[in-house]
Design a protein around this motif. Structure first.
Motif, PDB file in Angstrom:
ATOM      1  N   VAL A 146      11.426  -8.021 -30.279  1.00 34.99           N
ATOM      2  CA  VAL A 146      12.729  -8.198 -30.919  1.00 34.99           C
ATOM      3  C   VAL A 146      13.260  -9.625 -30.770  1.00 34.99           C
ATOM      4  O   VAL A 146      13.767 -10.221 -31.721  1.00 34.99           O
ATOM      5  CB  VAL A 146      13.735  -7.164 -30.360  1.00 34.99           C
ATOM      6  CG1 VAL A 146      15.167  -7.554 -30.699  1.00 34.99           C
ATOM      7  CG2 VAL A 146      13.416  -5.776 -30.908  1.00 34.99           C
ATOM      8  N   ARG A 147      13.151 -10.197 -29.591  1.00 37.06           N
ATOM      9  CA  ARG A 147      13.758 -11.512 -29.352  1.00 37.06           C
ATOM     10  C   ARG A 147      13.034 -12.640 -30.096  1.00 37.06           C
ATOM     11  O   ARG A 147      13.547 -13.762 -30.157  1.00 37.06           O
ATOM     12  CB  ARG A 147      13.827 -11.811 -27.860  1.00 37.06           C
ATOM     13  CG  ARG A 147      14.812 -10.896 -27.128  1.00 37.06           C
ATOM     14  CD  ARG A 147      15.001 -11.280 -25.672  1.00 37.06           C
ATOM     15  NE  ARG A 147      15.882 -10.325 -25.008  1.00 37.06           N
ATOM     16  CZ  ARG A 147      17.208 -10.409 -24.969  1.00 37.06           C
ATOM     17  NH1 ARG A 147      17.813 -11.416 -25.580  1.00 37.06           N
ATOM     18  NH2 ARG A 147      17.929  -9.503 -24.339  1.00 37.06           N
ATOM     19  N   LEU A 155      22.842  -6.820 -38.917  1.00 40.06           N
ATOM     20  CA  LEU A 155      23.401  -5.641 -39.583  1.00 40.06           C
ATOM     21  C   LEU A 155      24.434  -4.948 -38.703  1.00 40.06           C
ATOM     22  O   LEU A 155      25.502  -4.555 -39.174  1.00 40.06           O
ATOM     23  CB  LEU A 155      22.286  -4.664 -39.966  1.00 40.06           C
ATOM     24  CG  LEU A 155      22.726  -3.417 -40.747  1.00 40.06           C
ATOM     25  CD1 LEU A 155      23.325  -3.805 -42.100  1.00 40.06           C
ATOM     26  CD2 LEU A 155      21.554  -2.457 -40.947  1.00 40.06           C
ATOM     27  N   SER A 156      24.139  -4.809 -37.436  1.00 38.25           N
ATOM     28  CA  SER A 156      25.073  -4.159 -36.506  1.00 38.25           C
ATOM     29  C   SER A 156      26.187  -5.096 -36.071  1.00 38.25           C
ATOM     30  O   SER A 156      27.211  -4.654 -35.554  1.00 38.25           O
ATOM     31  CB  SER A 156      24.320  -3.630 -35.280  1.00 38.25           C
ATOM     32  OG  SER A 156      23.618  -4.679 -34.645  1.00 38.25           O
ATOM     33  N   GLY A 157      25.978  -6.405 -36.264  1.00 44.50           N
ATOM     34  CA  GLY A 157      27.021  -7.366 -35.928  1.00 44.50           C
ATOM     35  C   GLY A 157      27.156  -7.644 -34.448  1.00 44.50           C
ATOM     36  O   GLY A 157      28.210  -8.061 -33.982  1.00 44.50           O
ATOM     37  N   LYS A 158      26.073  -7.423 -33.696  1.00 40.79           N
ATOM     38  CA  LYS A 158      26.125  -7.640 -32.254  1.00 40.79           C
ATOM     39  C   LYS A 158      25.034  -8.614 -31.838  1.00 40.79           C
ATOM     40  O   LYS A 158      24.002  -8.726 -32.489  1.00 40.79           O
ATOM     41  CB  LYS A 158      25.940  -6.316 -31.493  1.00 40.79           C
ATOM     42  CG  LYS A 158      27.024  -5.291 -31.793  1.00 40.79           C
ATOM     43  CD  LYS A 158      26.770  -4.004 -31.041  1.00 40.79           C
ATOM     44  CE  LYS A 158      27.848  -2.967 -31.351  1.00 40.79           C
ATOM     45  NZ  LYS A 158      27.610  -1.691 -30.647  1.00 40.79           N
ATOM     46  N   SER A 159      25.269  -9.294 -30.747  1.00 34.75           N
ATOM     47  CA  SER A 159      24.253 -10.192 -30.213  1.00 34.75           C
ATOM     48  C   SER A 159      23.190  -9.377 -29.494  1.00 34.75           C
ATOM     49  O   SER A 159      23.396  -8.212 -29.142  1.00 34.75           O
ATOM     50  CB  SER A 159      24.889 -11.189 -29.245  1.00 34.75           C
ATOM     51  OG  SER A 159      25.306 -10.521 -28.065  1.00 34.75           O
ATOM     52  N   LEU A 160      22.062 -10.002 -29.245  1.00 29.89           N
ATOM     53  CA  LEU A 160      20.982  -9.311 -28.548  1.00 29.89           C
ATOM     54  C   LEU A 160      21.416  -8.802 -27.180  1.00 29.89           C
ATOM     55  O   LEU A 160      21.015  -7.725 -26.746  1.00 29.89           O
ATOM     56  CB  LEU A 160      19.783 -10.250 -28.383  1.00 29.89           C
ATOM     57  CG  LEU A 160      18.920 -10.464 -29.637  1.00 29.89           C
ATOM     58  CD1 LEU A 160      17.905 -11.556 -29.372  1.00 29.89           C
ATOM     59  CD2 LEU A 160      18.223  -9.173 -30.018  1.00 29.89           C
ATOM     60  N   ALA A 172       9.302   2.274 -23.125  1.00 28.87           N
ATOM     61  CA  ALA A 172       7.940   2.578 -22.695  1.00 28.87           C
ATOM     62  C   ALA A 172       7.451   1.545 -21.690  1.00 28.87           C
ATOM     63  O   ALA A 172       7.913   0.407 -21.666  1.00 28.87           O
ATOM     64  CB  ALA A 172       7.013   2.611 -23.908  1.00 28.87           C
ATOM     65  N   GLY A 173       6.506   1.971 -20.883  1.00 27.11           N
ATOM     66  CA  GLY A 173       5.963   1.076 -19.872  1.00 27.11           C
ATOM     67  C   GLY A 173       5.264  -0.120 -20.481  1.00 27.11           C
ATOM     68  O   GLY A 173       4.558  -0.007 -21.474  1.00 27.11           O
ATOM     69  N   GLY A 174       5.471  -1.285 -19.888  1.00 25.18           N
ATOM     70  CA  GLY A 174       4.786  -2.479 -20.345  1.00 25.18           C
ATOM     71  C   GLY A 174       5.477  -3.230 -21.455  1.00 25.18           C
ATOM     72  O   GLY A 174       4.939  -4.229 -21.954  1.00 25.18           O
ATOM     73  N   LYS A 175       6.669  -2.798 -21.864  1.00 29.07           N
ATOM     74  CA  LYS A 175       7.409  -3.549 -22.873  1.00 29.07           C
ATOM     75  C   LYS A 175       7.855  -4.893 -22.307  1.00 29.07           C
ATOM     76  O   LYS A 175       8.165  -5.015 -21.117  1.00 29.07           O
ATOM     77  CB  LYS A 175       8.658  -2.768 -23.315  1.00 29.07           C
ATOM     78  CG  LYS A 175       8.407  -1.670 -24.316  1.00 29.07           C
ATOM     79  CD  LYS A 175       9.747  -1.098 -24.772  1.00 29.07           C
ATOM     80  CE  LYS A 175       9.570   0.025 -25.777  1.00 29.07           C
ATOM     81  NZ  LYS A 175      10.871   0.559 -26.227  1.00 29.07           N
ATOM     82  N   GLN A 176       7.927  -5.879 -23.199  1.00 31.00           N
ATOM     83  CA  GLN A 176       8.402  -7.194 -22.779  1.00 31.00           C
ATOM     84  C   GLN A 176       9.925  -7.234 -22.651  1.00 31.00           C
ATOM     85  O   GLN A 176      10.465  -8.090 -21.932  1.00 31.00           O
ATOM     86  CB  GLN A 176       7.931  -8.254 -23.777  1.00 31.00           C
ATOM     87  CG  GLN A 176       6.426  -8.419 -23.822  1.00 31.00           C
ATOM     88  CD  GLN A 176       5.972  -9.379 -24.916  1.00 31.00           C
ATOM     89  OE1 GLN A 176       6.793  -9.886 -25.677  1.00 31.00           O
ATOM     90  NE2 GLN A 176       4.668  -9.604 -24.999  1.00 31.00           N
ATOM     91  N   ASP A 177      10.600  -6.321 -23.339  1.00 26.45           N
ATOM     92  CA  ASP A 177      12.067  -6.309 -23.338  1.00 26.45           C
ATOM     93  C   ASP A 177      12.513  -4.885 -23.641  1.00 26.45           C
ATOM     94  O   ASP A 177      11.887  -4.201 -24.455  1.00 26.45           O
ATOM     95  CB  ASP A 177      12.592  -7.273 -24.409  1.00 26.45           C
ATOM     96  CG  ASP A 177      14.095  -7.475 -24.331  1.00 26.45           C
ATOM     97  OD1 ASP A 177      14.827  -6.552 -24.753  1.00 26.45           O
ATOM     98  OD2 ASP A 177      14.540  -8.542 -23.886  1.00 26.45           O
ATOM     99  N   PRO A 178      13.580  -4.399 -23.008  1.00 23.76           N
ATOM    100  CA  PRO A 178      14.040  -3.023 -23.289  1.00 23.76           C
ATOM    101  C   PRO A 178      14.386  -2.788 -24.751  1.00 23.76           C
ATOM    102  O   PRO A 178      14.315  -1.655 -25.231  1.00 23.76           O
ATOM    103  CB  PRO A 178      15.287  -2.884 -22.401  1.00 23.76           C
ATOM    104  CG  PRO A 178      15.103  -3.869 -21.312  1.00 23.76           C
ATOM    105  CD  PRO A 178      14.374  -5.026 -21.925  1.00 23.76           C
ATOM    106  N   LEU A 179      14.774  -3.835 -25.496  1.00 18.41           N
ATOM    107  CA  LEU A 179      15.119  -3.675 -26.909  1.00 18.41           C
ATOM    108  C   LEU A 179      13.900  -3.564 -27.812  1.00 18.41           C
ATOM    109  O   LEU A 179      14.019  -3.143 -28.958  1.00 18.41           O
ATOM    110  CB  LEU A 179      15.994  -4.840 -27.386  1.00 18.41           C
ATOM    111  CG  LEU A 179      17.483  -4.759 -27.077  1.00 18.41           C
ATOM    112  CD1 LEU A 179      18.180  -6.028 -27.531  1.00 18.41           C
ATOM    113  CD2 LEU A 179      18.120  -3.550 -27.732  1.00 18.41           C
TER     114      LEU A 179
END
Length: 460
Positions: A146-147, A155-160, A172-179
């Motif tokens: 995502v980053r 679209l949601s109007g929010k920052s990361l 899931a395990g091993g993701k680089q970022d929770p998003l």
């Protein structure tokens, strides 16, 4: 000139299609593991209305509404039932069509099933890998970074930093970022073979978000006009669609984003988790389908829709007023709408103002008052024609007024017999008995109207 409230810009914008005279529209459809509820009904009716108005405005419309037929909930339900996923999804697709048909929802031009578009999904994921936006996580799932996508959150109007993973996004395990979210789920040993496809990243199945990016681009092109769905899909689903589609194709995805408001019960969002949801077919056991359609369209599509029996009863009474006007005055035959005529022009102005059905329906009531006041066949024809643009007032008036879901056990013969007994009582000057019969019928929801042509009844 049509204006649409664009969820992306958060303001009304003049609608200008990419190709003059042609509109390409995609709407997120149902996940088919259970019967559709009123929230689904609102999505179906709202975007059916949008497609109808675009066509009434002389646009050539290609309308796509997808079906999610592979999903964690679908797999779980099929395993609980001891049946194949195909058997489960086929059954609930048929039920969805029954519900939609009852509500007067026209079939979309394309109704793709996710399982029919796995190869295009894999191709899109491959593009994301090549563009440096996808990676294999520690658990072997393919995930979106995502980053690395500039503009995520527009679209949601929010920052990361403000955003959080949504309801269906597993951490899931091993993701680089929770998003980061899943594009391709690695096959698990306990899953049935029918949900496992070969891929360059190993056997598995698509994540939820990728299906809409793939199906929309395959059927409408990489850049199209309108994307719609319920407000609950704005984040993360639609945000993720933008990231996937624009990240893979390197071009703008959608020009106008539309989101209908929530259905609420006692000022709370209707949801299965709260246990306050109502299936369409359960509601149709109590109320005629056109009453439910009218109830949905009576509110502006972006506003909350408050469900209650009182509101449905009020909708039934209001719709009955329109049908009563048409029953009393036969519309002039062969009528063609003239949009320059004052009432039609007001209707068009309302619909061109972000599909303002609430104001458009107010025009219908003004026309019904004119019909009742002047007995005008032309006004009756205009009322019927404008109602038809919204998928309303297409029944024989007397059939609607005497029918509905409440009349599933046809008791019209018994009602007519009691009306005949009342007439005989009046002839015998037994007015107390005549009044008793009228009051008894009214208590049962049957209203009588005496006219020079005789007594007419309707369901109150």
């Amino acid at each position: 000139m049509l204006k649409i409230h664009n969820s992306l810009s958060r303001q009304k914008e003049q609608f200008t299609p990419i190709d003059p005279g042609r509109v390409r529209m995609y709407v997120c459809g149902m996940t088919v593991y259970d019967y559709c509820h009123l929230g689904h009904a609102r999505v179906m009716v709202v975007f059916d209305m949008v497609a109808r108005w675009l066509r009434a405005s002389d646009y050539q419309v290609t309308y796509v509404r997808n079906i999610t037929d592979i999903d964690d909930k679908i797999i779980k339900r099929a395993q609980e039932n001891g049946e194949t996923i195909r058997a489960l999804t086929d059954r609930f697709i048929a039920a969805m069509h029954e519900d939609a048909d009852a509500l007067g929802v026209l079939r979309p031009d394309h109704e793709p099933r996710a399982t029919e578009f796995v190869q295009p999904m894999q191709k899109l994921i491959g593009n994301l890998v090549n563009n440096g936006l996808a990676y294999k996580a520690g658990n072997q799932d393919m995930c979106y970074a995502v980053r690395k996508f500039e503009g995520y959150g527009k679209l949601s109007g929010k920052s990361l930093d403000e955003l959080r993973a949504g309801e269906r996004v597993e951490v899931a395990g091993g993701k680089q970022d929770p998003l980061d979210f899943v594009l391709w789920k690695h096959a698990r040993a306990d899953e049935p073979a029918e949900v496992k496809w070969d891929s360059p990243w190993g056997p598995g199945r698509p994540g939820w978000h990728i299906e809409c990016s793939a199906m929309s681009s395959e059927l409408l092109g990489e850049h199209f006009d309108i994307h719609g769905g319920g407000a609950d899909l704005q984040f993360p689903h639609h945000e993720n669609e933008i990231a996937q589609s624009e990240g893979a194709h390197q071009c703008s995805f959608v020009n106008y984003w539309m989101h209908n408001g929530f259905v609420r019960v006692d000022d709370e969002k209707m949801s299965k988790s709260l246990g306050n949801f109502f299936t369409i077919r359960d509601v149709l056991k109590e109320y005629a389908p056109e009453v439910v359609r009218f109830f949905i369209l009576r509110a502006h599509y972006r506003s909350p829709l408050n469900y209650s029996d009182a509101h449905l009863v009020d909708a039934r009474h209001a719709l009955s007023r329109l049908y009563t006007a048409l029953r009393n005055v036969e519309p002039v035959p062969g009528f063609t709408l003239d949009w320059s005529q004052p009432a039609a022009a007001r209707f068009k102005m309302a619909m061109d103002d972000d599909f303002n059905t609430a104001e458009a329906i107010a025009v219908l009531f003004d026309l019904a008052n004119e019909v009742n006041r002047n007995r005008s066949p032309e006004a009756a024809a205009q009322l019927k024609a404008l109602g038809g643009v919204l998928g309303l007032l297409e029944q024989v008036p007397q059939a609607f007024l005497q029918g509905g879901a409440e009349a599933a056990d046809d008791d019209s013969a018994a009602i007519e017999a009691r009306i005949a007994a009342r007439i005989e009582a009046k002839k015998a000057k037994n007015f107390a008995e005549a009044d008793r019969i009228r009051a008894e019928l009214l208590a049962e929801g049957i209203a009588l109207e005496d006219s020079p042509q005789g007594t007419i009844w309707r369901r109150a």
